[in-house]
Every structure is written in C-alpha cells, then in structure tokens.
Design a protein around this motif. Structure first.
Motif, short mmCIF file in Angstrom:
data_model
loop_
_atom_site.label_atom_id
_atom_site.label_comp_id
_atom_site.label_asym_id
_atom_site.label_seq_id
_atom_site.Cartn_x
_atom_site.Cartn_y
_atom_site.Cartn_z
N VAL A 1 0.87 -1.17 0.00
CA VAL A 1 0.00 0.00 0.00
C VAL A 1 0.91 1.22 0.00
N SER A 2 0.78 2.07 -1.00
CA SER A 2 1.63 3.27 -1.04
C SER A 2 1.34 4.15 0.17
N GLY A 3 2.38 4.81 0.67
CA GLY A 3 2.20 5.65 1.85
C GLY A 3 3.24 6.75 1.96
N VAL A 4 2.88 7.80 2.69
CA VAL A 4 3.81 8.89 2.99
C VAL A 4 3.24 9.67 4.17
N GLU A 5 4.09 10.28 4.97
CA GLU A 5 3.65 11.18 6.03
C GLU A 5 4.09 12.59 5.66
N ILE A 6 3.13 13.51 5.61
CA ILE A 6 3.40 14.86 5.13
C ILE A 6 3.22 15.87 6.25
N THR A 7 4.23 16.69 6.46
CA THR A 7 4.16 17.76 7.45
C THR A 7 3.45 18.95 6.83
N THR A 8 2.42 19.44 7.51
CA THR A 8 1.65 20.55 6.97
C THR A 8 1.17 21.44 8.11
N LYS A 9 0.26 22.35 7.81
CA LYS A 9 -0.24 23.24 8.86
C LYS A 9 -1.73 23.47 8.67
N HIS A 10 -2.38 23.76 9.79
CA HIS A 10 -3.81 24.08 9.75
C HIS A 10 -4.12 25.06 10.87
N ASN A 11 -4.60 26.23 10.49
CA ASN A 11 -4.92 27.27 11.49
C ASN A 11 -3.76 27.50 12.46
N TYR A 12 -2.58 27.68 11.91
CA TYR A 12 -1.36 27.98 12.67
C TYR A 12 -0.83 26.80 13.49
N ASN A 13 -1.38 25.63 13.30
CA ASN A 13 -0.90 24.43 13.99
C ASN A 13 -0.17 23.52 13.02
N VAL A 14 0.97 23.00 13.43
CA VAL A 14 1.67 22.00 12.62
C VAL A 14 0.98 20.67 12.82
N VAL A 15 0.59 20.04 11.71
CA VAL A 15 -0.03 18.71 11.78
C VAL A 15 0.68 17.78 10.80
N HIS A 16 0.65 16.50 11.12
CA HIS A 16 1.21 15.49 10.22
C HIS A 16 0.04 14.71 9.64
N LEU A 17 0.05 14.53 8.33
CA LEU A 17 -0.99 13.78 7.64
C LEU A 17 -0.39 12.54 7.00
N LEU A 18 -1.00 11.41 7.23
CA LEU A 18 -0.61 10.16 6.58
C LEU A 18 -1.47 9.98 5.34
N ALA A 19 -0.84 9.67 4.23
CA ALA A 19 -1.55 9.39 2.99
C ALA A 19 -1.30 7.94 2.60
N TYR A 20 -2.37 7.26 2.19
CA TYR A 20 -2.28 5.85 1.81
C TYR A 20 -3.01 5.61 0.49
N GLY A 21 -2.48 4.65 -0.29
CA GLY A 21 -3.20 4.15 -1.44
C GLY A 21 -3.22 5.04 -2.66
N PHE A 22 -2.36 6.03 -2.71
CA PHE A 22 -2.33 6.97 -3.83
C PHE A 22 -1.47 6.45 -4.97
N ASP A 23 -1.61 7.06 -6.12
CA ASP A 23 -0.74 6.78 -7.27
C ASP A 23 0.59 7.48 -7.00
N GLN A 24 1.64 6.70 -6.76
CA GLN A 24 2.92 7.31 -6.38
C GLN A 24 3.61 8.02 -7.55
N ASN A 25 3.06 7.89 -8.74
CA ASN A 25 3.59 8.63 -9.88
C ASN A 25 2.80 9.90 -10.16
#
Length: 198
Positions: free
Chosen positions: A31-55
């Motif tokens: 299962v394709s995966g990645v953890e992406i560092t991002t922000k929401h309303n001035y808060n740093v959040v980490h989002l896990l993504a699964y099952g995407f087309d890695q290309n």
C-alpha cells in the motif's frame, strides 16, 4: 502473518519502490504511503496518505517544492508542505486517503485535536491514527471518541524507526481494519473511474 504493509516516510516517496520489491519477495501486498508535514490554522499537523498513485505529478511536485520552513526543538530543518486542506485535496486527486497522524504527539491537547479533526473532516479528512505506540489507553479512547463523532475511520501506527525502537506492529479490531480498507478501496475506485473519464 502480515498481508499488507505501507512505508510512510516523512515527506518523501523515495523508498517506496525498493519497499515494494522487498514485500513482493514475501508475498505481502503493498500500500503506497507517505507522512506529510503541513499546517492548519497555525498548527503544525502530520498527515498520513495511503493508497495513492505514487507517480501522480501533483503529489510529487508537492513533495519536491518546499513552501515553508519551520524550526522546532526536535527537528530544526522540518518542512511544511502547503496547508492541510490543500494536501488533502492533492492526495485525494491522486487516489489516496488521508489520516491525521498521532495527534497527541503534535497537537497535544484534547480540545485542540477535536477542533482540528472536525475542521479537517469538512476539508475531506478520512481518518485518525487513534491507536499509536505511545498513546495511553485514555488517549486512545479519546481519539476513538473524536473519530466516531466526526465519522472518521480509525487507523493504527507504531512509528517504527529501527530494530532497537518500538514494537513492530499495532493490533486493531476487524471492524477498524475493514473501515480503513473500505475507505482505501472506495477512493481507489473513484480515482480509477475519474482516470477513465479523462
């Protein structure tokens, strides 16, 4: 007994091909995966993504173009990639699902987690990583409650970094697994249909 596995490195897809090849040797699904560092309303959040087309071009562009830099005691060179709603949209467009990663490790407070989870649900968030290696039973229960109220599925993670580190896996119920699996398959089906339409 592992049937499927995902590698979710921070902010990079570089290891996915070699990971997939290694899994194939043992007959384990990838299962394709990645953890992406991002922000929401001035808060740093980490989002896990699964099952995407890695290309996927947009997702790869996102990870290759660092839009911001943040400094923290634990990681002074961490990168933030766009806002959380923008990241969710890009992952969805690539056929994947998005999970709020280990909220108690990044957001720290119950009320803040609840507010952000509900806000991101309105922007397409699919799940919450409620079962996590360092969560207490109380934390786990609170995250499961937030997920149920927001109608988000529950995922699990060990944040496994080395053979000397934490436990290799986490146990979830069959109901929790099926919710994760069904979300993955639904998004993949929608993505395949949209690709055919193009």
């Amino acid at each position: 007994g592992v049937k499927y596995a995902a590698l979710t490195d921070h902010n990079t897809l570089d290891g996915l091909q070699s990971f997939k090849r290694a899994l194939m040797q043992y007959g384990i699904g990838h299962v394709s995966g990645v953890e992406i560092t991002t922000k929401h309303n001035y808060n740093v959040v980490h989002l896990l993504a699964y099952g995407f087309d890695q290309n996927d071009k947009e997702l790869n562009n996102l990870l290759n173009e660092k839009t911001n830099h943040i400094a923290s005691a634990g990681n002074p060179t961490a990168h933030i990639y766009k806002t959380a709603p923008e990241v969710i949209e890009i992952v969805h467009n690539a056929g994947g699902i998005v999970v709020l990663a280990h909220p108690y490790q990044t957001l720290l407070e119950y009320e803040k987690i609840k507010k952000i989870a509900n806000s991101l649900k309105m922007n397409g968030l699919d799940g919450i990583e409620a079962i996590y290696n360092t969560n207490s039973p109380e934390m786990e229960g609170e995250l499961i409650e937030i997920a149920k109220e927001a109608k988000l599925f529950i995922s699990a993670g060990s944040d496994y970094h080395s053979v000397n580190g934490v436990d290799l896996g986490k146990t979830i119920s069959m109901i929790q697994w099926r919710s994760f699996r069904d979300a993955l398959l639904d998004r993949y089906t929608d993505y395949e249909q949209s690709e055919e339409a193009l």
